[in-house]
Enzyme design. Structure first.
Site, PDB file in Angstrom:
ATOM      1  N   SER A 103      -6.132   6.144   9.492  1.00  0.00           N
ATOM      2  CA  SER A 103      -7.107   6.568   8.480  1.00  0.00           C
ATOM      3  C   SER A 103      -7.728   7.877   8.939  1.00  0.00           C
ATOM      4  O   SER A 103      -7.766   8.151  10.157  1.00  0.00           O
ATOM      5  CB  SER A 103      -8.205   5.504   8.350  1.00  0.00           C
ATOM      6  OG  SER A 103      -9.325   6.027   7.658  1.00  0.00           O
ATOM      7  N   TYR A 120     -14.371  -0.694  11.810  1.00  0.00           N
ATOM      8  CA  TYR A 120     -13.150  -0.089  11.234  1.00  0.00           C
ATOM      9  C   TYR A 120     -12.819   1.223  11.958  1.00  0.00           C
ATOM     10  O   TYR A 120     -11.666   1.458  12.333  1.00  0.00           O
ATOM     11  CB  TYR A 120     -13.395   0.152   9.748  1.00  0.00           C
ATOM     12  CG  TYR A 120     -12.225   0.689   8.950  1.00  0.00           C
ATOM     13  CD1 TYR A 120     -11.187  -0.133   8.533  1.00  0.00           C
ATOM     14  CD2 TYR A 120     -12.174   2.037   8.570  1.00  0.00           C
ATOM     15  CE1 TYR A 120     -10.127   0.352   7.771  1.00  0.00           C
ATOM     16  CE2 TYR A 120     -11.120   2.525   7.803  1.00  0.00           C
ATOM     17  CZ  TYR A 120     -10.101   1.691   7.406  1.00  0.00           C
ATOM     18  OH  TYR A 120      -9.063   2.174   6.651  1.00  0.00           O
TER      19      TYR A 120
HETATM   20  N1  LIG Z   1      -6.914   2.941   0.451  1.00  0.00           N
HETATM   21  C1  LIG Z   1      -7.400   3.902   1.231  1.00  0.00           C
HETATM   22  O1  LIG Z   1      -8.131   4.798   0.770  1.00  0.00           O
HETATM   23  C2  LIG Z   1      -7.064   3.926   2.699  1.00  0.00           C
HETATM   24  C3  LIG Z   1      -7.489   5.033   3.438  1.00  0.00           C
HETATM   25  C4  LIG Z   1      -7.190   5.110   4.781  1.00  0.00           C
HETATM   26  C5  LIG Z   1      -6.464   4.106   5.382  1.00  0.00           C
HETATM   27  N2  LIG Z   1      -6.050   3.024   4.652  1.00  0.00           N
HETATM   28  C6  LIG Z   1      -5.286   1.987   5.342  1.00  0.00           C
HETATM   29  O2  LIG Z   1      -4.129   1.684   4.604  1.00  0.00           O
HETATM   30  C7  LIG Z   1      -3.743   0.336   4.888  1.00  0.00           C
HETATM   31  C8  LIG Z   1      -3.493  -0.412   3.578  1.00  0.00           C
HETATM   32  O3  LIG Z   1      -4.707  -0.479   2.859  1.00  0.00           O
HETATM   33  P1  LIG Z   1      -4.791  -0.570   1.264  1.00  0.00           P
HETATM   34  O4  LIG Z   1      -5.727   0.456   0.820  1.00  0.00           O
HETATM   35  O5  LIG Z   1      -3.432  -0.610   0.674  1.00  0.00           O
HETATM   36  O6  LIG Z   1      -5.541  -1.982   1.118  1.00  0.00           O
HETATM   37  P2  LIG Z   1      -5.174  -3.345   0.357  1.00  0.00           P
HETATM   38  O7  LIG Z   1      -4.664  -3.057  -1.014  1.00  0.00           O
HETATM   39  O8  LIG Z   1      -6.396  -4.178   0.518  1.00  0.00           O
HETATM   40  O9  LIG Z   1      -3.972  -3.937   1.211  1.00  0.00           O
HETATM   41  C9  LIG Z   1      -4.163  -4.503   2.468  1.00  0.00           C
HETATM   42  C10 LIG Z   1      -2.928  -5.266   2.813  1.00  0.00           C
HETATM   43  O10 LIG Z   1      -3.074  -5.799   4.145  1.00  0.00           O
HETATM   44  C11 LIG Z   1      -2.679  -7.165   4.118  1.00  0.00           C
HETATM   45  N3  LIG Z   1      -3.349  -7.900   5.190  1.00  0.00           N
HETATM   46  C12 LIG Z   1      -4.680  -8.027   5.415  1.00  0.00           C
HETATM   47  N4  LIG Z   1      -4.891  -8.779   6.500  1.00  0.00           N
HETATM   48  C13 LIG Z   1      -3.661  -9.145   6.966  1.00  0.00           C
HETATM   49  C14 LIG Z   1      -3.224  -9.903   8.059  1.00  0.00           C
HETATM   50  N5  LIG Z   1      -4.089 -10.465   8.922  1.00  0.00           N
HETATM   51  N6  LIG Z   1      -1.882 -10.073   8.252  1.00  0.00           N
HETATM   52  C15 LIG Z   1      -0.995  -9.505   7.396  1.00  0.00           C
HETATM   53  N7  LIG Z   1      -1.361  -8.760   6.334  1.00  0.00           N
HETATM   54  C16 LIG Z   1      -2.689  -8.588   6.130  1.00  0.00           C
HETATM   55  C17 LIG Z   1      -3.035  -7.660   2.739  1.00  0.00           C
HETATM   56  O11 LIG Z   1      -2.201  -8.776   2.468  1.00  0.00           O
HETATM   57  P3  LIG Z   1      -2.719 -10.121   1.708  1.00  0.00           P
HETATM   58  O12 LIG Z   1      -3.533  -9.653   0.544  1.00  0.00           O
HETATM   59  O13 LIG Z   1      -1.451 -10.784   1.351  1.00  0.00           O
HETATM   60  O14 LIG Z   1      -3.527 -10.857   2.721  1.00  0.00           O
HETATM   61  C18 LIG Z   1      -2.669  -6.458   1.890  1.00  0.00           C
HETATM   62  O15 LIG Z   1      -1.299  -6.469   1.547  1.00  0.00           O
HETATM   63  C19 LIG Z   1      -4.859  -0.264   5.746  1.00  0.00           C
HETATM   64  O16 LIG Z   1      -4.480  -0.206   7.115  1.00  0.00           O
HETATM   65  C20 LIG Z   1      -6.016   0.676   5.490  1.00  0.00           C
HETATM   66  O17 LIG Z   1      -6.935   0.711   6.559  1.00  0.00           O
HETATM   67  C21 LIG Z   1      -6.345   2.914   3.315  1.00  0.00           C
END
Ligand SMILES: NC(=O)c1ccc[n+]([C@@H]2O[C@H](COP(=O)([O-])OP(=O)(O)OC[C@H]3O[C@@H](n4cnc5c(N)ncnc54)[C@H](OP(=O)(O)O)[C@@H]3O)[C@@H](O)[C@H]2O)c1
Length: 269
Positions: A154, A167
């Site tokens: 991130s 985080y």
């Molecule tokens: N969106 C942004 O703006 C942003 C910015 C910077 C970084 N990121 C990073 O990008 C990544 C994905 O985030 P996202 O925005 O796509 O969020 P999201 O839509 O909430 O997706 C998170 C994913 O992680 C899975 N997950 C959570 N806990 C888990 C565990 N213990 N074991 C296995 N899977 C798990 C969830 O699966 P289930 O729902 O099936 O549990 C879901 O598929 C994260 O690492 C986040 O920190 C996102």
């Protein structure tokens, strides 16, 4: 080169691929010719839909439930993946959670929950992947690398973020975990890189972009003037997973519409 087939014959495992960025990465890798393991923790129905979408487009995929913070579940996930497809060539450590709280109110449970998924999960999955890469050995007709690991970090591995100390500590840790194992494993032709997204439209930050005021505040932080789409990240993952980026290891790509450029200095300072 046929870009659609840049990952032909390769086998990828994407953690947290049931939604958001992980889902798009799974679709992107499959579109480039890789077989994909769709990992999820709670969203079984959503993971099944991702698998169906890949199959409908002519790709191969299956879902595995595993909590990335559990050593035994991660080991069992890799065992199943290797049993099904013979090996894994690409790991994308995408699973992540936020457990936000003002620092003085943050519980040990919130602290541990973020660190367990966002940092320890990346350690456990990377370790199993590296063990598998070494066990399999080099297959030059598949890739110039013994294996590829891509950490989804991130911009908050660098930008401090009030109310999110757990985080940011985890993502800062991911940055140095990635660099240290990249340094350790480069002689064995294992490439380890990270992508640090800025604001990407997913469930994790819906409470921010979901209201006009939230979106307006967010866009002040993004010189490019738009929130990112999940495909902005997936395209870069495909490139990092392919031999097109063969000379790159230990690096972080910030894909953030310029969020890291101190946007308040455009008009101030
Ligand atoms: N969106 C942004 O703006 C942003 C910015 C910077 C970084 N990121 C990073 O990008 C990544 C994905 O985030 P996202 O925005 O796509 O969020 P999201 O839509 O909430 O997706 C998170 C994913 O992680 C899975 N997950 C959570 N806990 C888990 C565990 N213990 N074991 C296995 N899977 C798990 C969830 O699966 P289930 O729902 O099936 O549990 C879901 O598929 C994260 O690492 C986040 O920190 C996102």
């Amino acid at each position: 080169m046929d870009n659609n087939a840049v990952l032909e014959g390769q086998r990828a495992l994407v953690t947290g691929a049931s939604s958001g960025i992980g889902k798009s990465i799974a679709l992107g890798l499959a579109g480039a010719g890789a077989k994909v393991v769709v990992n999820y923790r709670a969203g079984g129905d959503k993971a099944a839909q991702v698998v169906e979408e890949i199959k409908d487009s002519g790709g191969e995929a299956f879902a595995i439930q595993a909590d990335v913070s559990s050593e035994s579940e991660v080991q069992e996930m890799f065992r199943q993946a290797v049993q099904a497809w013979g090996s894994i060539d690409i790991l994308v450590n995408n699973a992540g959670v936020q457990k936000d709280a003002p620092f003085h109110e943050m519980t040990l449970e919130q602290w541990n929950a973020a660190l367990a998924v966002d940092l320890t999960g990346q350690f456990l999955c990377s370790r199993e992947a590296v063990r598998e890469f070494k066990r399999r050995g080099m297959v030059p007709q598949i890739s110039r690398a013994l294996g590829k690991i891509i950490a989804i970090s991130s911009v908050h591995d660098t930008i401090p973020w009030a109310g999110h100390a757990n985080y940011t500590a985890a993502k800062g840790g991911v940055k140095m975990l990635m660099k240290s194992i990249a340094q350790e494993l480069a002689p064995e032709h294992i490439r380890v890189n990270a992508i640090s997204p800025g604001a990407i439209k997913t469930d994790i930050n819906k409470s921010v972009w979901g209201t006009p005021e939230g979106m307006e505040g967010l866009l002040k932080l993004v010189p490019a003037g738009r929130i990112g789409e999940v495909e902005d990240i997936a395209k870069a993952v495909v490139w990092l997973a392919s031999d097109e980026s063969d000379y790159m290891t230990g690096e972080t790509l910030y894909i953030d519409g310029g969020m890291m450029l101190y946007p308040s200095f455009r008009t101030g300072g």
